[in-house]
Design a protein around this motif. Sequence first.
Motif, PDB file in Angstrom:
ATOM      1  N   THR A  92       0.821  -1.216   0.000  1.00 14.18           N
ATOM      2  CA  THR A  92       0.000   0.000   0.000  1.00 14.18           C
ATOM      3  C   THR A  92       0.853   1.263   0.000  1.00 14.18           C
ATOM      4  OG1 THR A  92      -0.143  -0.095   2.416  1.00 14.18           O
ATOM      5  CG2 THR A  92      -1.942  -1.104   1.179  1.00 14.18           C
ATOM      6  N   GLY A  93       2.053   1.180   0.588  1.00 13.23           N
ATOM      7  CA  GLY A  93       2.918   2.352   0.647  1.00 13.23           C
ATOM      8  C   GLY A  93       3.312   2.866  -0.719  1.00 13.23           C
ATOM      9  N   ARG A  94       3.332   1.991  -1.718  1.00 14.98           N
ATOM     10  CA  ARG A  94       3.723   2.407  -3.064  1.00 14.98           C
ATOM     11  C   ARG A  94       2.551   2.485  -4.036  1.00 14.98           C
ATOM     12  NH1 ARG A  94       8.959  -1.241  -4.379  1.00 14.98           N
ATOM     13  NH2 ARG A  94       7.858  -2.750  -3.065  1.00 14.98           N
TER      14      ARG A  94
END
Length: 247
Positions: A92-94
């Motif tokens: 999710t961070g990317r």
Amino acid sequence: MEQKETYRQGAFGELETTDPEWAEIVAAFSQNEVPAASRLTERERMLCILSVLLGCQGMGEFRRVLGAALNGGLDPAAVKETLYQATAYLGTGRVRDFLEAANQIMKQHGIALPLPPQGTTDSDSRFEKGLAKQVALFGEEMAKRQTDCPPLRRNINRWLADNCFGDYYTRGGLSDREREMITFCFLLAQGGCENQLRGHAAGNFGVGNGKERLYSVVEQCMPYIGYPRSLNAMGIIDETAAKFEKQ
């Protein structure tokens, strides 16, 4: 989608004024010479390019390519499914910023959101259906990983079945063949994922994306990720092809 992406005046913004030679070289190569060599459908080509731009975190190019792809008729549902599946391979961070960017671009194109739902599982069925999809794509060994694995691997192996495959691979909007193709792109664009790239090269061979098609995938992605990762991916494709030839 039928027409390949072609150079448009203004596609490189201010760089066409500050760096006209660079813009001309890049446009002639990535938007004319390379697409002319494609063995993929235009839908496949666009999905692969968007996937490697996710993998290498190329936000500016992602926005430009997505706008051009939607103008060319790429199905918004296929775009969303590419972004959703990327979550399992990039995290999710990317992915979140790219999902928000895609929503903004889709709204600019008059696409109503949310799109029709594509999910086919629920909390009761996601593990069973996800594991079935794993087995269908990668063989019975996937089922054995749920029972014949070190205790510390049990959580991640279950999550691979219920989350990676049950939550994402079972969705509509993309075929199994397309999902394996874009997964290959997520991995090759990241670098450092060669073991996983080998596994998904074999997965691609299993769904009909053989050596010639995967070479074309890499060729179409190469202008966006460069030669080193592209050549590494081709080496893994060659390894996989040799193994399949011996079977």
